[in-house]
Design a protein around this motif. Sequence first.
Motif, PDB file in Angstrom:
ATOM      1  N   GLU A   1       0.812  -1.221   0.000  1.00  0.00           N
ATOM      2  CA  GLU A   1       0.000   0.000   0.000  1.00  0.00           C
ATOM      3  C   GLU A   1       0.845   1.270   0.000  1.00  0.00           C
ATOM      4  O   GLU A   1       0.323   2.358  -0.256  1.00  0.00           O
ATOM      5  CB  GLU A   1      -0.968   0.004   1.190  1.00  0.00           C
ATOM      6  CG  GLU A   1      -0.316  -0.033   2.544  1.00  0.00           C
ATOM      7  CD  GLU A   1      -0.073  -1.452   3.057  1.00  0.00           C
ATOM      8  OE1 GLU A   1       0.116  -1.598   4.279  1.00  0.00           O
ATOM      9  OE2 GLU A   1      -0.085  -2.401   2.237  1.00  0.00           O
ATOM     10  N   GLU A   2       2.146   1.134   0.268  1.00  0.00           N
ATOM     11  CA  GLU A   2       3.037   2.297   0.293  1.00  0.00           C
ATOM     12  C   GLU A   2       3.803   2.471  -1.029  1.00  0.00           C
ATOM     13  O   GLU A   2       4.577   3.414  -1.179  1.00  0.00           O
ATOM     14  CB  GLU A   2       4.050   2.164   1.441  1.00  0.00           C
ATOM     15  CG  GLU A   2       3.439   2.054   2.832  1.00  0.00           C
ATOM     16  CD  GLU A   2       2.821   3.363   3.289  1.00  0.00           C
ATOM     17  OE1 GLU A   2       3.188   4.418   2.725  1.00  0.00           O
ATOM     18  OE2 GLU A   2       1.960   3.330   4.200  1.00  0.00           O
ATOM     19  N   ARG A   3       3.603   1.562  -1.973  1.00  0.00           N
ATOM     20  CA  ARG A   3       4.421   1.564  -3.194  1.00  0.00           C
ATOM     21  C   ARG A   3       3.865   2.454  -4.311  1.00  0.00           C
ATOM     22  O   ARG A   3       4.536   2.687  -5.308  1.00  0.00           O
ATOM     23  CB  ARG A   3       4.588   0.132  -3.715  1.00  0.00           C
ATOM     24  CG  ARG A   3       5.358  -0.763  -2.771  1.00  0.00           C
ATOM     25  CD  ARG A   3       5.721  -2.101  -3.384  1.00  0.00           C
ATOM     26  NE  ARG A   3       6.495  -2.903  -2.437  1.00  0.00           N
ATOM     27  CZ  ARG A   3       7.207  -3.975  -2.754  1.00  0.00           C
ATOM     28  NH1 ARG A   3       7.237  -4.395  -4.004  1.00  0.00           N
ATOM     29  NH2 ARG A   3       7.879  -4.644  -1.829  1.00  0.00           N
ATOM     30  N   ASN A   4       2.645   2.891  -4.173  1.00  0.00           N
ATOM     31  CA  ASN A   4       1.984   3.675  -5.221  1.00  0.00           C
ATOM     32  C   ASN A   4       1.997   2.917  -6.558  1.00  0.00           C
ATOM     33  O   ASN A   4       2.349   3.449  -7.609  1.00  0.00           O
ATOM     34  CB  ASN A   4       2.630   5.047  -5.393  1.00  0.00           C
ATOM     35  CG  ASN A   4       1.771   5.985  -6.222  1.00  0.00           C
ATOM     36  OD1 ASN A   4       0.548   5.799  -6.321  1.00  0.00           O
ATOM     37  ND2 ASN A   4       2.380   6.981  -6.835  1.00  0.00           N
ATOM     38  N   ILE A   5       1.631   1.646  -6.461  1.00  0.00           N
ATOM     39  CA  ILE A   5       1.518   0.781  -7.636  1.00  0.00           C
ATOM     40  C   ILE A   5       0.066   0.318  -7.757  1.00  0.00           C
ATOM     41  O   ILE A   5      -0.512  -0.181  -6.792  1.00  0.00           O
ATOM     42  CB  ILE A   5       2.455  -0.445  -7.512  1.00  0.00           C
ATOM     43  CG1 ILE A   5       3.920  -0.004  -7.579  1.00  0.00           C
ATOM     44  CG2 ILE A   5       2.163  -1.466  -8.605  1.00  0.00           C
ATOM     45  CD1 ILE A   5       4.923  -1.131  -7.363  1.00  0.00           C
ATOM     46  N   GLY A   6      -0.526   0.506  -8.932  1.00  0.00           N
ATOM     47  CA  GLY A   6      -1.878   0.034  -9.165  1.00  0.00           C
ATOM     48  C   GLY A   6      -1.855  -1.408  -9.643  1.00  0.00           C
ATOM     49  O   GLY A   6      -0.951  -1.813 -10.373  1.00  0.00           O
ATOM     50  N   PHE A   7      -2.837  -2.189  -9.227  1.00  0.00           N
ATOM     51  CA  PHE A   7      -2.902  -3.602  -9.623  1.00  0.00           C
ATOM     52  C   PHE A   7      -4.316  -3.915 -10.093  1.00  0.00           C
ATOM     53  O   PHE A   7      -5.268  -3.744  -9.348  1.00  0.00           O
ATOM     54  CB  PHE A   7      -2.528  -4.508  -8.442  1.00  0.00           C
ATOM     55  CG  PHE A   7      -2.039  -5.874  -8.849  1.00  0.00           C
ATOM     56  CD1 PHE A   7      -2.749  -6.679  -9.725  1.00  0.00           C
ATOM     57  CD2 PHE A   7      -0.840  -6.364  -8.349  1.00  0.00           C
ATOM     58  CE1 PHE A   7      -2.291  -7.929 -10.097  1.00  0.00           C
ATOM     59  CE2 PHE A   7      -0.357  -7.620  -8.713  1.00  0.00           C
ATOM     60  CZ  PHE A   7      -1.095  -8.399  -9.592  1.00  0.00           C
TER      61      PHE A   7
ATOM     62  N   ARG B   1     -13.877  -1.809 -17.127  1.00  0.00           N
ATOM     63  CA  ARG B   1     -13.614  -0.369 -17.111  1.00  0.00           C
ATOM     64  C   ARG B   1     -13.662   0.181 -15.681  1.00  0.00           C
ATOM     65  O   ARG B   1     -12.892   1.082 -15.334  1.00  0.00           O
ATOM     66  CB  ARG B   1     -14.610   0.371 -18.003  1.00  0.00           C
ATOM     67  CG  ARG B   1     -14.387   0.107 -19.484  1.00  0.00           C
ATOM     68  CD  ARG B   1     -15.296   0.950 -20.354  1.00  0.00           C
ATOM     69  NE  ARG B   1     -14.894   2.343 -20.383  1.00  0.00           N
ATOM     70  CZ  ARG B   1     -13.869   2.816 -21.093  1.00  0.00           C
ATOM     71  NH1 ARG B   1     -13.123   2.000 -21.801  1.00  0.00           N
ATOM     72  NH2 ARG B   1     -13.585   4.104 -21.081  1.00  0.00           N
ATOM     73  N   VAL B   2     -14.547  -0.346 -14.866  1.00  0.00           N
ATOM     74  CA  VAL B   2     -14.614   0.097 -13.462  1.00  0.00           C
ATOM     75  C   VAL B   2     -13.341  -0.326 -12.729  1.00  0.00           C
ATOM     76  O   VAL B   2     -12.770   0.450 -11.952  1.00  0.00           O
ATOM     77  CB  VAL B   2     -15.864  -0.481 -12.765  1.00  0.00           C
ATOM     78  CG1 VAL B   2     -15.836  -0.167 -11.260  1.00  0.00           C
ATOM     79  CG2 VAL B   2     -17.145   0.077 -13.390  1.00  0.00           C
ATOM     80  N   ALA B   3     -12.885  -1.553 -12.980  1.00  0.00           N
ATOM     81  CA  ALA B   3     -11.647  -2.030 -12.356  1.00  0.00           C
ATOM     82  C   ALA B   3     -10.466  -1.166 -12.791  1.00  0.00           C
ATOM     83  O   ALA B   3      -9.580  -0.853 -11.988  1.00  0.00           O
ATOM     84  CB  ALA B   3     -11.402  -3.497 -12.715  1.00  0.00           C
TER      85      ALA B   3
ATOM     86  N   LEU C   1      -6.589   3.257 -11.598  1.00  0.00           N
ATOM     87  CA  LEU C   1      -5.978   4.512 -12.038  1.00  0.00           C
ATOM     88  C   LEU C   1      -6.279   5.692 -11.116  1.00  0.00           C
ATOM     89  O   LEU C   1      -5.547   6.686 -11.124  1.00  0.00           O
ATOM     90  CB  LEU C   1      -6.453   4.854 -13.451  1.00  0.00           C
ATOM     91  CG  LEU C   1      -5.939   3.978 -14.599  1.00  0.00           C
ATOM     92  CD1 LEU C   1      -6.619   4.367 -15.906  1.00  0.00           C
ATOM     93  CD2 LEU C   1      -4.425   4.094 -14.728  1.00  0.00           C
ATOM     94  N   ALA C   2      -7.353   5.586 -10.336  1.00  0.00           N
ATOM     95  CA  ALA C   2      -7.792   6.720  -9.507  1.00  0.00           C
ATOM     96  C   ALA C   2      -6.696   7.271  -8.587  1.00  0.00           C
ATOM     97  O   ALA C   2      -6.544   8.490  -8.469  1.00  0.00           O
ATOM     98  CB  ALA C   2      -9.035   6.329  -8.703  1.00  0.00           C
ATOM     99  N   PRO C   3      -5.898   6.426  -7.923  1.00  0.00           N
ATOM    100  CA  PRO C   3      -4.853   6.962  -7.026  1.00  0.00           C
ATOM    101  C   PRO C   3      -3.636   7.519  -7.773  1.00  0.00           C
ATOM    102  O   PRO C   3      -2.666   7.900  -7.126  1.00  0.00           O
ATOM    103  CB  PRO C   3      -4.452   5.732  -6.187  1.00  0.00           C
ATOM    104  CG  PRO C   3      -5.537   4.732  -6.397  1.00  0.00           C
ATOM    105  CD  PRO C   3      -6.039   4.960  -7.779  1.00  0.00           C
ATOM    106  N   GLN C   4      -3.698   7.534  -9.102  1.00  0.00           N
ATOM    107  CA  GLN C   4      -2.597   8.023  -9.942  1.00  0.00           C
ATOM    108  C   GLN C   4      -1.278   7.296  -9.622  1.00  0.00           C
ATOM    109  O   GLN C   4      -0.283   7.911  -9.215  1.00  0.00           O
ATOM    110  CB  GLN C   4      -2.440   9.537  -9.781  1.00  0.00           C
ATOM    111  CG  GLN C   4      -3.672  10.297 -10.243  1.00  0.00           C
ATOM    112  CD  GLN C   4      -3.569  11.796 -10.036  1.00  0.00           C
ATOM    113  OE1 GLN C   4      -3.439  12.263  -8.909  1.00  0.00           O
ATOM    114  NE2 GLN C   4      -3.607  12.543 -11.124  1.00  0.00           N
ATOM    115  N   PRO C   5      -1.274   5.975  -9.807  1.00  0.00           N
ATOM    116  CA  PRO C   5      -0.084   5.181  -9.476  1.00  0.00           C
ATOM    117  C   PRO C   5       1.078   5.495 -10.410  1.00  0.00           C
ATOM    118  O   PRO C   5       0.883   5.911 -11.554  1.00  0.00           O
ATOM    119  CB  PRO C   5      -0.572   3.740  -9.675  1.00  0.00           C
ATOM    120  CG  PRO C   5      -1.645   3.851 -10.711  1.00  0.00           C
ATOM    121  CD  PRO C   5      -2.348   5.141 -10.403  1.00  0.00           C
ATOM    122  N   GLN C   6       2.295   5.256  -9.895  1.00  0.00           N
ATOM    123  CA  GLN C   6       3.475   5.433 -10.738  1.00  0.00           C
ATOM    124  C   GLN C   6       3.538   4.365 -11.826  1.00  0.00           C
ATOM    125  O   GLN C   6       4.101   4.585 -12.889  1.00  0.00           O
ATOM    126  CB  GLN C   6       4.749   5.373  -9.882  1.00  0.00           C
ATOM    127  CG  GLN C   6       4.989   6.609  -9.036  1.00  0.00           C
ATOM    128  CD  GLN C   6       6.286   6.510  -8.278  1.00  0.00           C
ATOM    129  OE1 GLN C   6       6.318   6.037  -7.148  1.00  0.00           O
ATOM    130  NE2 GLN C   6       7.370   6.944  -8.886  1.00  0.00           N
TER     131      GLN C   6
END
Length: 326
Positions: A61-67, A127-129, A134-139
Amino acid sequence: MALNDISLCVARGELICLAGHSGCGKSTLLRVIAGIEMPDRGRVFLDGHEISGPNSYVEPEERNIGFMFQDYALFPHLSVTDNILFGLKRLERKAARARCHEIIDRLGLGHLARRFPHMLSGGEQQRVALARALAPQPQILLMDEPFSNLDRGLRDGIRSETISLLRELGTTVIMVTHDPEEALSSGDRVVLMRSGEIVQEGSGGDLYDRPADAYTAEFFSTFNKVQGACWNGFLETPLGRFKAPGFADGHIATLYVRPQCLRVNCDTLGVDCTVVDCALMGEIEQIRVSVAALAEPLKIRSTERLRLRSGDMARISVPPEQVFVF
């Protein structure tokens, strides 16, 4: 060992396709990057900072990676809006709402905002997934077989749409796929894996046109395979003589010929054959022919309507620049 001696560098804004058969380590590599699994050795860096290594470990949760998971993993009891808000808990409520509405508008989900996952089609769930990831703007965005649950007719359109959006946003993406066409058409770079290792990487054109070995060639295409012996830098086969540099005299090697590369002609060139059968498959006609010196028929695919029938005699030739020797 799920992964072995993996070394991979992904540039900012690059879209990488991890390809390979089931069990080759693609999804495990994603989970290591995400922090869901910890490697026994080695290091993972994100934007120059070590996030996994012998003396460091950053929580997922600290990595700013979207999955984005294969089954989308939407919460069934939450609406579309609340599913997207779930990933924005770190923001203040007002900021989270603003970001949620922004991504809903960006992906055209406004008419679905109040619906629940069971009320959505497969494409809408996808599309919802994507919006939630994408919402948290991951790196970086990790996508595990994101289109495999969609019907074939729907898949191509949604994949094209999604890839275009990700490129427009400049998102860095690592996408897992077992679909050769998807890998070749989607990625800036394709990374082919086998048994936990990277076999070959490069553009789709590199891997399709210049496969490093038989595994790579066969993953991306079907082939007619004809064995022969090498002499003086050439492979001698019932289909002709082909360059085979680097092979010792007497070495048994295999000629790989794609079905669409075989030419059927009626002139004096080529090898005599007999038509076994012919099937119209829409735009493509598939023909099987037998050659006296070969135990198995050869497959030919052609966009020409050759109108051959079982028992017809013909001649086939092989363009030497369109074959591989392994």
